[in-house]
Structure formats: C-alpha cells, structure tokens
Motif scaffolding. Sequence first.
Motif, PDB file in Angstrom:
ATOM      1  N   GLU A  84     -56.853  33.959  91.567  1.00 17.91           N
ATOM      2  CA  GLU A  84     -57.640  35.193  91.627  1.00 17.91           C
ATOM      3  C   GLU A  84     -59.032  34.930  92.191  1.00 17.91           C
ATOM      4  OE1 GLU A  84     -57.360  36.800  87.668  1.00 17.91           O
ATOM      5  OE2 GLU A  84     -55.198  37.141  87.898  1.00 17.91           O
ATOM      6  N   GLN A  85     -59.614  33.794  91.814  1.00 17.67           N
ATOM      7  CA  GLN A  85     -60.926  33.423  92.344  1.00 17.67           C
ATOM      8  C   GLN A  85     -60.834  33.242  93.855  1.00 17.67           C
ATOM      9  OE1 GLN A  85     -62.288  29.563  91.097  1.00 17.67           O
ATOM     10  NE2 GLN A  85     -64.277  29.806  92.038  1.00 17.67           N
ATOM     11  N   ALA A  86     -59.820  32.526  94.301  1.00 17.54           N
ATOM     12  CA  ALA A  86     -59.657  32.285  95.738  1.00 17.54           C
ATOM     13  C   ALA A  86     -59.405  33.583  96.495  1.00 17.54           C
ATOM     14  CB  ALA A  86     -58.511  31.300  95.972  1.00 17.54           C
ATOM     15  N   ILE A  87     -58.603  34.469  95.914  1.00 14.38           N
ATOM     16  CA  ILE A  87     -58.297  35.757  96.551  1.00 14.38           C
ATOM     17  C   ILE A  87     -59.579  36.555  96.753  1.00 14.38           C
ATOM     18  CG2 ILE A  87     -57.193  38.012  96.196  1.00 14.38           C
ATOM     19  CD1 ILE A  87     -54.956  36.336  94.658  1.00 14.38           C
ATOM     20  N   GLY A  88     -60.437  36.536  95.741  1.00 12.08           N
ATOM     21  CA  GLY A  88     -61.683  37.292  95.818  1.00 12.08           C
ATOM     22  C   GLY A  88     -62.715  36.684  96.746  1.00 12.08           C
ATOM     23  N   GLN A  89     -62.507  35.422  97.135  1.00  5.23           N
ATOM     24  CA  GLN A  89     -63.526  34.743  97.918  1.00  5.23           C
ATOM     25  C   GLN A  89     -63.125  34.457  99.355  1.00  5.23           C
ATOM     26  OE1 GLN A  89     -64.729  31.314  95.643  1.00  5.23           O
ATOM     27  NE2 GLN A  89     -65.793  32.571  94.153  1.00  5.23           N
ATOM     28  N   THR A  90     -62.056  35.067  99.801  1.00  4.48           N
ATOM     29  CA  THR A  90     -61.697  34.903 101.205  1.00  4.48           C
ATOM     30  C   THR A  90     -61.583  36.269 101.862  1.00  4.48           C
ATOM     31  OG1 THR A  90     -60.153  33.933 102.786  1.00  4.48           O
ATOM     32  CG2 THR A  90     -59.192  34.822 100.770  1.00  4.48           C
ATOM     33  N   SER A  91     -61.940  36.313 103.118  1.00  2.00           N
ATOM     34  CA  SER A  91     -61.791  37.561 103.866  1.00  2.00           C
ATOM     35  C   SER A  91     -60.636  37.445 104.860  1.00  2.00           C
ATOM     36  CB  SER A  91     -63.089  37.908 104.595  1.00  2.00           C
ATOM     37  OG  SER A  91     -63.441  36.858 105.465  1.00  2.00           O
ATOM     38  N   ASP A  92     -60.030  36.274 104.946  1.00  2.00           N
ATOM     39  CA  ASP A  92     -58.908  36.041 105.840  1.00  2.00           C
ATOM     40  C   ASP A  92     -57.659  36.727 105.277  1.00  2.00           C
ATOM     41  OD1 ASP A  92     -56.387  34.367 106.550  1.00  2.00           O
ATOM     42  OD2 ASP A  92     -57.857  33.811 108.092  1.00  2.00           O
ATOM     43  N   THR A  93     -57.116  37.683 106.013  1.00  2.00           N
ATOM     44  CA  THR A  93     -56.001  38.480 105.482  1.00  2.00           C
ATOM     45  C   THR A  93     -54.738  37.645 105.278  1.00  2.00           C
ATOM     46  OG1 THR A  93     -55.435  39.218 107.716  1.00  2.00           O
ATOM     47  CG2 THR A  93     -56.854  40.657 106.412  1.00  2.00           C
ATOM     48  N   ALA A  94     -54.445  36.713 106.174  1.00  2.00           N
ATOM     49  CA  ALA A  94     -53.257  35.870 106.005  1.00  2.00           C
ATOM     50  C   ALA A  94     -53.414  34.994 104.765  1.00  2.00           C
ATOM     51  CB  ALA A  94     -53.034  35.012 107.244  1.00  2.00           C
ATOM     52  N   THR A 125     -49.672  44.267 102.018  1.00  2.18           N
ATOM     53  CA  THR A 125     -50.671  45.080 102.725  1.00  2.18           C
ATOM     54  C   THR A 125     -51.565  44.221 103.613  1.00  2.18           C
ATOM     55  OG1 THR A 125     -52.341  44.995 100.959  1.00  2.18           O
ATOM     56  CG2 THR A 125     -50.730  46.805 100.877  1.00  2.18           C
ATOM     57  N   TYR A 126     -51.689  42.938 103.284  1.00  5.31           N
ATOM     58  CA  TYR A 126     -52.519  42.045 104.107  1.00  5.31           C
ATOM     59  C   TYR A 126     -51.712  41.414 105.235  1.00  5.31           C
ATOM     60  CZ  TYR A 126     -56.218  42.489 100.682  1.00  5.31           C
ATOM     61  OH  TYR A 126     -57.193  42.992  99.873  1.00  5.31           O
ATOM     62  N   LYS A 127     -50.504  40.944 104.895  1.00  9.96           N
ATOM     63  CA  LYS A 127     -49.661  40.336 105.931  1.00  9.96           C
ATOM     64  C   LYS A 127     -48.251  40.196 105.388  1.00  9.96           C
ATOM     65  CE  LYS A 127     -49.005  36.454 108.974  1.00  9.96           C
ATOM     66  NZ  LYS A 127     -48.930  35.028 108.981  1.00  9.96           N
ATOM     67  N   LEU A 128     -47.323  40.857 106.037  1.00 16.69           N
ATOM     68  CA  LEU A 128     -45.920  40.733 105.668  1.00 16.69           C
ATOM     69  C   LEU A 128     -45.313  39.635 106.524  1.00 16.69           C
ATOM     70  CD1 LEU A 128     -43.451  41.687 104.075  1.00 16.69           C
ATOM     71  CD2 LEU A 128     -43.067  43.407 105.850  1.00 16.69           C
ATOM     72  N   ASP A 129     -44.839  38.592 105.874  1.00 11.07           N
ATOM     73  CA  ASP A 129     -44.154  37.510 106.561  1.00 11.07           C
ATOM     74  C   ASP A 129     -42.904  37.154 105.764  1.00 11.07           C
ATOM     75  OD1 ASP A 129     -45.101  36.046 104.374  1.00 11.07           O
ATOM     76  OD2 ASP A 129     -46.578  34.935 105.522  1.00 11.07           O
TER      77      ASP A 129
END
Length: 185
Positions: A84-94, A125-129
């Motif tokens: 959760e910390q990492a998710i909140g601290q990156t702006s890279d969608t992938a 919603t950020y990247k479907l792979d």
Amino acid sequence: MPNIIKQENLKSRKHLSHKKWMIIVSIIIFIVGSAVFGWYVIYGQQSDTPQIVTRTTDQIQQIISDADAQLNSGNASGAKSAYEQAIGQTSDTAQKSSLLISNAALYYEEGNYDQALALAKQAETYKLDENVASMTAEIYKMKGDKQNAIIYYQKSISFINKENSVDDNTLYYQNQIDILNRVKK
C-alpha cells in the motif's frame, strides 16, 4: 474675532488632517494584515498538508523486497502495508497495476476474495495485462462467478504472444475455460 476664527479653522484642518492620516494608516494596516493572513493561508498551511512523494523504480523495488521479506517471515499484514505504501508513492501506472495485483494476491491467499477482487479491478484501471487478467479470473472462479472467470481467462489468452502458438499459460487458461464451461452446463 477674526483671530479666533483662524484658530478654529486651523484646529479643524489639523483635526481633519489627523483623521485622514488615521484612515490611511488603518487602511495600510488592513491591507498588510490581509496580505499576511493570505500568505499564511496559502503557504503556511502547505507544510501541514501531506506531500505526495513519487519514488524511483529502485525505491519501489526496495519496498517490494521489504514486502516479500515481511511475507516470508509470516507477516502478511506487514506485506500488505508495504504494498500500500508503494502504491501510494508511485505515479507510474504500470507499476501501480503490478503492485495492486500483488497486494490482491495476498488477500486471495487469505481467502478474502472480495478485497482481492476490489484490488484487481483497481489494477485493471491502471493497466490490464496478462497478470491482472489471470488473477482476476482466478478470483472470479473462487467466488463462483463462472461467467466473469471465463471472460478474464479469455482476456489472459489474448495477452499471450501469438508467436508461441502453444505455451503453458495458454493451455492452463484454456483448460480452466473448458472446466468452467462443463460445470456451467
């Protein structure tokens, strides 16, 4: 008498002059006070506002390593917090998508399929792979939603490199679709 009138006029002018200066000084104080207050509201409170920190890929990788270490030591909640910390601290969608699906996998392993699905849908919603689609398919399968599981297994297949005509992932996804279709009938 004319001397008294002159003195009265002089006093009256001094009084008006004094009033003008008081009004001018009051206006200046009001303007300066308003400017200082405005500055405080705009700039002074910014230090109280949490800043969004964008981490580099290496920093995010370190957080992921920390999450993995937490997980390996049996601390799933610590691993979730790290993700959760990492998710909140990156702006890279992938990167966000990958982190969200990794966190979803933790909830999946615990059997919390609703939370896992919420995170998987957010990752989408950020990247479907392939990774996001296959995890979403697995979650739907465990929730008993065969129709959506089949849809997401099909999406998983669509992400596989078509030059490799048959690979293990394609076979697995197709096998899951076949099983779900048999159960569905």
